[in-house]
Scaffold this motif. Structure first.
Motif, PDB file in Angstrom:
ATOM      1  N   ASP A  59     126.300  33.867  45.300  1.00 16.95           N
ATOM      2  CA  ASP A  59     125.341  32.760  45.405  1.00 16.95           C
ATOM      3  C   ASP A  59     125.782  31.526  44.634  1.00 16.95           C
ATOM      4  O   ASP A  59     125.118  30.487  44.714  1.00 16.95           O
ATOM      5  CB  ASP A  59     123.964  33.184  44.879  1.00 16.95           C
ATOM      6  CG  ASP A  59     123.260  34.181  45.783  1.00 16.95           C
ATOM      7  OD1 ASP A  59     123.726  34.414  46.919  1.00 16.95           O
ATOM      8  OD2 ASP A  59     122.232  34.741  45.342  1.00 16.95           O
ATOM      9  N   MET A  60     126.874  31.624  43.889  1.00 18.24           N
ATOM     10  CA  MET A  60     127.353  30.489  43.102  1.00 18.24           C
ATOM     11  C   MET A  60     128.285  29.616  43.945  1.00 18.24           C
ATOM     12  O   MET A  60     129.290  30.102  44.469  1.00 18.24           O
ATOM     13  CB  MET A  60     128.116  30.963  41.865  1.00 18.24           C
ATOM     14  CG  MET A  60     127.230  31.383  40.717  1.00 18.24           C
ATOM     15  SD  MET A  60     126.145  30.082  40.085  1.00 18.24           S
ATOM     16  CE  MET A  60     127.329  28.861  39.509  1.00 18.24           C
ATOM     17  N   PRO A  61     127.970  28.328  44.051  1.00 23.53           N
ATOM     18  CA  PRO A  61     128.853  27.433  44.796  1.00 23.53           C
ATOM     19  C   PRO A  61     130.176  27.209  44.063  1.00 23.53           C
ATOM     20  O   PRO A  61     130.204  27.114  42.833  1.00 23.53           O
ATOM     21  CB  PRO A  61     128.053  26.143  44.908  1.00 23.53           C
ATOM     22  CG  PRO A  61     126.919  26.264  43.958  1.00 23.53           C
ATOM     23  CD  PRO A  61     126.777  27.677  43.556  1.00 23.53           C
ATOM     24  N   VAL A  64     130.682  24.114  41.604  1.00 21.39           N
ATOM     25  CA  VAL A  64     130.241  24.165  40.203  1.00 21.39           C
ATOM     26  C   VAL A  64     131.404  24.612  39.318  1.00 21.39           C
ATOM     27  O   VAL A  64     131.636  24.050  38.244  1.00 21.39           O
ATOM     28  CB  VAL A  64     129.012  25.081  40.038  1.00 21.39           C
ATOM     29  CG1 VAL A  64     128.666  25.280  38.569  1.00 21.39           C
ATOM     30  CG2 VAL A  64     127.825  24.512  40.803  1.00 21.39           C
ATOM     31  N   VAL A  82     124.649  29.469  35.410  1.00 19.87           N
ATOM     32  CA  VAL A  82     125.504  30.340  36.210  1.00 19.87           C
ATOM     33  C   VAL A  82     124.752  31.628  36.530  1.00 19.87           C
ATOM     34  O   VAL A  82     124.134  32.229  35.656  1.00 19.87           O
ATOM     35  CB  VAL A  82     126.824  30.674  35.470  1.00 19.87           C
ATOM     36  CG1 VAL A  82     127.703  31.590  36.304  1.00 19.87           C
ATOM     37  CG2 VAL A  82     127.579  29.394  35.103  1.00 19.87           C
ATOM     38  N   LYS A  83     124.841  32.020  37.785  1.00 21.68           N
ATOM     39  CA  LYS A  83     124.311  33.306  38.225  1.00 21.68           C
ATOM     40  C   LYS A  83     125.490  34.267  38.255  1.00 21.68           C
ATOM     41  O   LYS A  83     126.435  34.079  39.013  1.00 21.68           O
ATOM     42  CB  LYS A  83     123.680  33.182  39.615  1.00 21.68           C
ATOM     43  CG  LYS A  83     122.996  34.438  40.092  1.00 21.68           C
ATOM     44  CD  LYS A  83     122.327  34.200  41.451  1.00 21.68           C
ATOM     45  CE  LYS A  83     121.542  35.395  41.911  1.00 21.68           C
ATOM     46  NZ  LYS A  83     120.885  35.124  43.216  1.00 21.68           N
ATOM     47  N   TRP A  93     121.107  35.434  35.166  1.00 19.51           N
ATOM     48  CA  TRP A  93     121.325  34.008  34.959  1.00 19.51           C
ATOM     49  C   TRP A  93     121.671  33.734  33.501  1.00 19.51           C
ATOM     50  O   TRP A  93     121.135  34.393  32.598  1.00 19.51           O
ATOM     51  CB  TRP A  93     120.064  33.215  35.295  1.00 19.51           C
ATOM     52  CG  TRP A  93     119.856  33.022  36.757  1.00 19.51           C
ATOM     53  CD1 TRP A  93     119.073  33.791  37.585  1.00 19.51           C
ATOM     54  CD2 TRP A  93     120.419  32.003  37.581  1.00 19.51           C
ATOM     55  NE1 TRP A  93     119.119  33.309  38.864  1.00 19.51           N
ATOM     56  CE2 TRP A  93     119.938  32.204  38.890  1.00 19.51           C
ATOM     57  CE3 TRP A  93     121.282  30.936  37.335  1.00 19.51           C
ATOM     58  CZ2 TRP A  93     120.297  31.371  39.947  1.00 19.51           C
ATOM     59  CZ3 TRP A  93     121.636  30.109  38.390  1.00 19.51           C
ATOM     60  CH2 TRP A  93     121.150  30.333  39.679  1.00 19.51           C
ATOM     61  N   ILE A 126     117.439  24.930  39.544  1.00 19.24           N
ATOM     62  CA  ILE A 126     118.848  24.926  39.933  1.00 19.24           C
ATOM     63  C   ILE A 126     119.140  25.833  41.125  1.00 19.24           C
ATOM     64  O   ILE A 126     120.035  25.539  41.923  1.00 19.24           O
ATOM     65  CB  ILE A 126     119.765  25.257  38.730  1.00 19.24           C
ATOM     66  CG1 ILE A 126     121.170  24.672  38.919  1.00 19.24           C
ATOM     67  CG2 ILE A 126     119.850  26.742  38.468  1.00 19.24           C
ATOM     68  CD1 ILE A 126     121.269  23.203  38.827  1.00 19.24           C
ATOM     69  N   TYR A 130     121.768  25.005  44.106  1.00 19.93           N
ATOM     70  CA  TYR A 130     122.964  25.809  44.350  1.00 19.93           C
ATOM     71  C   TYR A 130     122.981  26.337  45.781  1.00 19.93           C
ATOM     72  O   TYR A 130     124.040  26.390  46.411  1.00 19.93           O
ATOM     73  CB  TYR A 130     123.053  26.964  43.355  1.00 19.93           C
ATOM     74  CG  TYR A 130     123.526  26.561  41.972  1.00 19.93           C
ATOM     75  CD1 TYR A 130     123.803  25.241  41.628  1.00 19.93           C
ATOM     76  CD2 TYR A 130     123.699  27.516  40.986  1.00 19.93           C
ATOM     77  CE1 TYR A 130     124.237  24.894  40.356  1.00 19.93           C
ATOM     78  CE2 TYR A 130     124.147  27.181  39.714  1.00 19.93           C
ATOM     79  CZ  TYR A 130     124.406  25.873  39.406  1.00 19.93           C
ATOM     80  OH  TYR A 130     124.841  25.538  38.151  1.00 19.93           O
ATOM     81  N   LEU A 133     124.191  23.544  47.944  1.00 19.12           N
ATOM     82  CA  LEU A 133     125.633  23.332  47.744  1.00 19.12           C
ATOM     83  C   LEU A 133     126.432  24.425  48.448  1.00 19.12           C
ATOM     84  O   LEU A 133     127.447  24.144  49.099  1.00 19.12           O
ATOM     85  CB  LEU A 133     125.969  23.309  46.253  1.00 19.12           C
ATOM     86  CG  LEU A 133     125.377  22.161  45.438  1.00 19.12           C
ATOM     87  CD1 LEU A 133     125.654  22.363  43.949  1.00 19.12           C
ATOM     88  CD2 LEU A 133     125.918  20.818  45.915  1.00 19.12           C
ATOM     89  N   LEU A 134     125.984  25.652  48.320  1.00 21.59           N
ATOM     90  CA  LEU A 134     126.658  26.781  48.966  1.00 21.59           C
ATOM     91  C   LEU A 134     126.634  26.636  50.479  1.00 21.59           C
ATOM     92  O   LEU A 134     127.645  26.884  51.156  1.00 21.59           O
ATOM     93  CB  LEU A 134     125.983  28.081  48.521  1.00 21.59           C
ATOM     94  CG  LEU A 134     126.729  29.372  48.752  1.00 21.59           C
ATOM     95  CD1 LEU A 134     128.040  29.399  47.980  1.00 21.59           C
ATOM     96  CD2 LEU A 134     125.860  30.558  48.344  1.00 21.59           C
ATOM     97  N   LEU A 154     126.790  17.309  45.430  1.00 23.34           N
ATOM     98  CA  LEU A 154     126.269  17.340  44.066  1.00 23.34           C
ATOM     99  C   LEU A 154     126.265  15.936  43.468  1.00 23.34           C
ATOM    100  O   LEU A 154     125.274  15.501  42.870  1.00 23.34           O
ATOM    101  CB  LEU A 154     127.095  18.287  43.196  1.00 23.34           C
ATOM    102  CG  LEU A 154     126.685  18.376  41.718  1.00 23.34           C
ATOM    103  CD1 LEU A 154     125.239  18.822  41.566  1.00 23.34           C
ATOM    104  CD2 LEU A 154     127.631  19.317  40.968  1.00 23.34           C
TER     105      LEU A 154
END
Length: 176
Positions: A59-61, A64, A82-83, A93, A126, A130, A133-134, A154
């Motif tokens: 799930d983190m783009p 980032v 950050v996840k 998180w 956030i 995210y 963005l993803l 972003l």
């Protein structure tokens, strides 16, 4: 080490605890404290020598992390939400503070990260950003173009709200 299949289970750690890790200049873990091991469900032996990206949740783009590496490789610090992905696929998180470490000649010889429990309102703010963005990154067949499109989105969002990245991160944390 194989990346686990993500679950929908969230892990938590205490606000008084700090996750600490150190890496070499390529992002390979050289130190992991006991909180890091406990929350991520890894032993220290399993983490040492692994790329820090072992924790990267899907799930983190990517944009980032691109921003993060841009900053720390030039000797600057960065704060980011950050996840992360635990060994069993659960997520957690963090509010990360990443800094370069310097050798006696002033050159960067690694990186140091302290991660704290983020404010819940910051996570709630956030997470949809995210996700957008993803989604933008995924619209592009070429990974590099996707990452660049994420960076552009972003930057456009920050410009729209009239804030620099650092001010935004601290604002949603309630630290501004």
């Amino acid at each position: 080490m194989r990346r686990p299949e993500p679950t929908q289970n969230e892990r938590f750690f205490e606000p008084t605890e700090i996750i600490v890790s150190k890496t070499d200049t390529r992002g390979r873990i050289t130190y992991a404290n006991d909180v890091f091991c406990k929350v991520g469900l890894y032993s220290e032996t399993e983490l040492i020598g692994q790329p820090h990206s072992i924790l990267r949740h899907p799930d983190m783009p990517r944009c980032v992390f691109h921003l993060l590496w841009q900053r720390i490789e030039t000797g600057q610090e960065i704060f980011a939400y950050v996840k992360n992905l635990a060994k069993n696929g659960d997520f957690y998180w963090v509010f990360a503070h990443v800094t370069p470490s310097f050798d006696t000649q002033g050159g960067i010889d690694g990186y140091h990260s302290n991660r704290r429990v983020p404010e819940r309102r910051a996570v709630e703010t956030i997470a949809p950003i995210y996700a957008a963005l993803l989604a933008e990154e995924a619209r592009h067949a070429d990974r590099k173009q996707g990452m660049q499109a994420g960076v552009a989105l972003l930057q456009a969002e920050l410009q729209r709200i009239g804030m620099e990245y650092d001010a935004f991160v601290f604002e949603i944390a309630g630290l501004a």
